[in-house]
Design an enzyme around this catalytic site. Structure first.
Site, PDB file in Angstrom:
ATOM      1  N   GLN A 194      -7.084  -1.321   2.772  1.00  0.00           N
ATOM      2  CA  GLN A 194      -8.959  -0.990   4.655  1.00  0.00           C
ATOM      3  C   GLN A 194     -10.106  -1.441   3.765  1.00  0.00           C
ATOM      4  OE1 GLN A 194      -8.465  -1.572   7.276  1.00  0.00           O
ATOM      5  NE2 GLN A 194      -6.034  -0.621   6.987  1.00  0.00           N
TER       6      GLN A 194
ATOM      7  N   THR B  13      12.960  -7.454 -10.561  1.00  0.00           N
ATOM      8  CA  THR B  13      12.374  -8.782 -10.198  1.00  0.00           C
ATOM      9  C   THR B  13      11.251  -9.166  -9.759  1.00  0.00           C
ATOM     10  OG1 THR B  13      14.536  -9.123 -10.664  1.00  0.00           O
ATOM     11  CG2 THR B  13      12.941 -10.854 -10.209  1.00  0.00           C
TER      12      THR B  13
ATOM     13  N   ASN C 277      -8.491   3.499   8.112  1.00  0.00           N
ATOM     14  CA  ASN C 277      -8.336   2.730   8.944  1.00  0.00           C
ATOM     15  C   ASN C 277      -8.441   2.866  10.137  1.00  0.00           C
ATOM     16  OD1 ASN C 277      -6.081   4.657   8.188  1.00  0.00           O
ATOM     17  ND2 ASN C 277      -4.887   3.263   9.599  1.00  0.00           N
TER      18      ASN C 277
ATOM     19  N   SER D 289      -3.014  -3.553  -0.531  1.00  0.00           N
ATOM     20  CA  SER D 289      -2.341  -4.385   0.159  1.00  0.00           C
ATOM     21  C   SER D 289      -3.150  -5.581  -0.123  1.00  0.00           C
ATOM     22  CB  SER D 289      -1.535  -3.990   1.276  1.00  0.00           C
ATOM     23  OG  SER D 289      -1.049  -4.699   1.643  1.00  0.00           O
TER      24      SER D 289
ATOM     25  N   GLY E 177       0.953  -1.271  -0.053  1.00  0.00           N
ATOM     26  CA  GLY E 177       0.070  -0.165   0.148  1.00  0.00           C
ATOM     27  C   GLY E 177       0.850   1.187  -0.080  1.00  0.00           C
TER      28      GLY E 177
ATOM     29  N   CYS F 260       0.042   2.132  13.062  1.00  0.00           N
ATOM     30  CA  CYS F 260       1.301   2.926  12.650  1.00  0.00           C
ATOM     31  C   CYS F 260       2.059   4.602  13.505  1.00  0.00           C
ATOM     32  CB  CYS F 260       1.432   3.877  10.973  1.00  0.00           C
ATOM     33  SG  CYS F 260       0.440   2.559   9.486  1.00  0.00           S
TER      34      CYS F 260
ATOM     35  N   HIS G 120      -1.437  -8.156   2.341  1.00  0.00           N
ATOM     36  CA  HIS G 120      -1.809  -8.642   4.104  1.00  0.00           C
ATOM     37  C   HIS G 120      -2.822  -8.228   4.377  1.00  0.00           C
ATOM     38  CE1 HIS G 120      -0.144  -4.945   6.398  1.00  0.00           C
ATOM     39  NE2 HIS G 120       0.368  -4.568   5.275  1.00  0.00           N
TER      40      HIS G 120
HETATM   41  C1  LIG Z   1      -1.902  -0.849   6.119  1.00  0.00           C
HETATM   42  C2  LIG Z   1      -2.676   1.064   4.910  1.00  0.00           C
HETATM   43  C3  LIG Z   1      -1.404   0.932   4.235  1.00  0.00           C
HETATM   44  C4  LIG Z   1      -0.116   0.892   3.740  1.00  0.00           C
HETATM   45  O1  LIG Z   1      -0.253  -0.865   3.497  1.00  0.00           O
HETATM   46  P1  LIG Z   1       0.780  -1.569   3.339  1.00  0.00           P
HETATM   47  O2  LIG Z   1       1.753  -2.391   3.027  1.00  0.00           O
HETATM   48  O3  LIG Z   1       1.261  -1.657   5.122  1.00  0.00           O
HETATM   49  O4  LIG Z   1       2.780  -0.503   2.749  1.00  0.00           O
HETATM   50  C5  LIG Z   1      -1.660   1.949   3.511  1.00  0.00           C
HETATM   51  N1  LIG Z   1      -2.958   2.915   3.489  1.00  0.00           N
HETATM   52  C6  LIG Z   1      -4.098   2.393   4.317  1.00  0.00           C
HETATM   53  C7  LIG Z   1      -4.904   3.040   4.313  1.00  0.00           C
HETATM   54  C8  LIG Z   1      -3.787   1.438   5.300  1.00  0.00           C
HETATM   55  O5  LIG Z   1      -4.389   0.820   6.242  1.00  0.00           O
END
Ligand SMILES: *Cc1c(COP(=O)(O)O)cnc(C)c1O
Length: 395
Positions: free
Chosen positions: A178, A236, A150, A198, A69, A324, A200
């Site tokens: 999110q 890569t 988030n 993202s 993200g 964060c 994860h």
């Molecule tokens: C977690 C998050 C990100 C960052 O994503 P990463 O893959 O961890 O760099 C960006 N924006 C929002 C709203 C998030 O919740």
């Protein structure tokens, strides 16, 4: 362990892990190479791209794989602004509740000659489209507003905001990190130019994400180097990550309706019980306009940090707002933007559910919270002063 921090990251689903495994030790070839094993890796990557494109009503060539993200967000802001600057358009609009990936990139751009405007939110945590209308200018090159926040879980009126941006000739980006995999998203219907997600955050692996870039837009790379991702993102390819994210996307789309129903039920139960059983608890935002798995409360006479430590002692993982900002004792910028009463905002608690969260876990969590908050308040001088004042006014 009871894990209620799915907005910070999620567990990789077992099927996702199984799907990734061969790409570490057997089908490990560089997908850019010419031989058969490389073609296999390439095919698996393209299958992921097709799944993700389909999930958004996009075309596969509009999906670019990134490291997550943060990279997707940075890419949009930096690439769009550097191109627009050539035409003298140096104004950017973002909401005041964006993730640090957006806000920090904006601070960087502000140091390099751009003007950034921050849209306020209403008390319910939602950007008012009228505020965008009032703020947008002929030199605005980009508007970026997240799909869902988030911390508060508040879902934003992306379709309307995008329309307003386009009426002024600005491009529109949404950070859907999110939201993607949790609520339906349609880039064509919403008419967005860019969308970040993202892996994860929807039970895929960490370190992989994607950026949707609408066909026909000329956007330079953020990472310069080889010709991967049609010359737009060098490096890569993270084949296991991309394959895992594709599988997580497939599962998320397959199960979305059931997950929304199940999580909403548990979410509403958790909200109802906290409101009924814990005094001085205020739900952040509204009951209805929030992500299916998001519960966020502010408690008076307690500190976030101490609630979290005591929950952890009971094996419960939750958050004070966002992962964060951990360590920062300040009130989150999201709660500040929502004008949450400072008496309450220091006691913020976010509990984010997943499709695997059970009723029993919700029950255990409510009991633990009741006990922890009562204990902390019994030690709070501010709470005792308040009690004494109540007794005076009562007698
Ligand atoms: C977690 C998050 C990100 C960052 O994503 P990463 O893959 O961890 O760099 C960006 N924006 C929002 C709203 C998030 O919740």
């Amino acid at each position: 362990m009871i894990y209620l921090d799915n907005a910070a990251t999620t567990a990789v689903w077992p099927e996702v892990f199984e799907k990734m495994k061969p790409f570490f030790m057997e089908d490990f070839a560089n997908p850019a190479s010419i031989y058969a094993p490389a073609r296999k890796a390439r095919a698996a990557m393209e299958e992921s791209r097709a799944i993700i494109a389909g999930s958004l009503s996009a075309a596969p060539e509009e999906i670019y794989f990134t490291s997550g993200g943060s990279e997707s967000d940075n890419w949009v802001l930096k690439a769009v602004s550097s191109r627009a600057a050539e035409e003298g358009r140096k104004h950017i609009i973002v909401s005041s509740i964006e993730h640090p990936a957006i806000l920090s990139a904006c601070r960087y751009l502000a140091q390099h000659g751009f003007t950034v405007s921050y849209l306020p939110v209403r008390q319910d945590g939602v950007v008012d489209p009228e505020a965008l209308k009032a703020c947008i200018r002929p030199d605005t090159c980009l508007v970026s507003v997240m799909t869902a926040n988030n911390e508060s879980g508040a879902i934003q009126p992306v379709k309307e905001l995008s329309r307003i941006a386009h009426e002024s000739g600005a491009l529109f980006h949404t950070d859907a990190v999110q939201a993607y995999g949790h609520i339906p998203i349609d880039v064509k219907d919403w008419d967005v130019d860019f969308l970040s997600a993202s892996g994860h955050k929807f039970h895929g692996p960490k370190g992989v994400g994607f950026l949707y870039i609408r066909r026909g837009l000329t956007v330079g790379p953020l990472i310069h180097g080889g010709s991967q991702e049609r010359n737009r993102r060098a490096g890569t390819s993270n084949v296991p990550g991309i394959v895992g994210m594709g599988e997580a996307a497939r599962i998320a789309m397959r199960d979305m309706a059931d997950n929304i129903a199940e999580e909403t039920k548990l979410r509403d139960e958790l909200i109802r019980r906290v409101e009924e059983e814990i005094p001085f608890a205020r739900l952040t935002g509204t009951r209805k306009n929030r992500l299916p798995g998001n519960v966020h409360f502010c408690f008076r006479f307690v500190e976030s940090e101490t609630i979290l430590i005591l929950l952890d002692q009971k094996g419960i993982c939750a958050s004070g707002g966002s992962a964060c900002a951990t360590g920062a004792q300040e009130v989150s910028h999201v709660l500040t933007a929502m004008h949450v009463d400072p008496e309450y905002s220091h006691g913020a608690l976010r509990m984010t559910l997943s499709a695997r969260t059970t009723e029993e876990e919700i029950d255990t969590t409510v009991e633990a919270l009741k006990e922890i908050i009562a204990k902390l308040r019994s030690m709070s001088p501010a709470y005792r002063t308040w009690q004494e004042q109540q007794q005076k006014t009562d007698s």
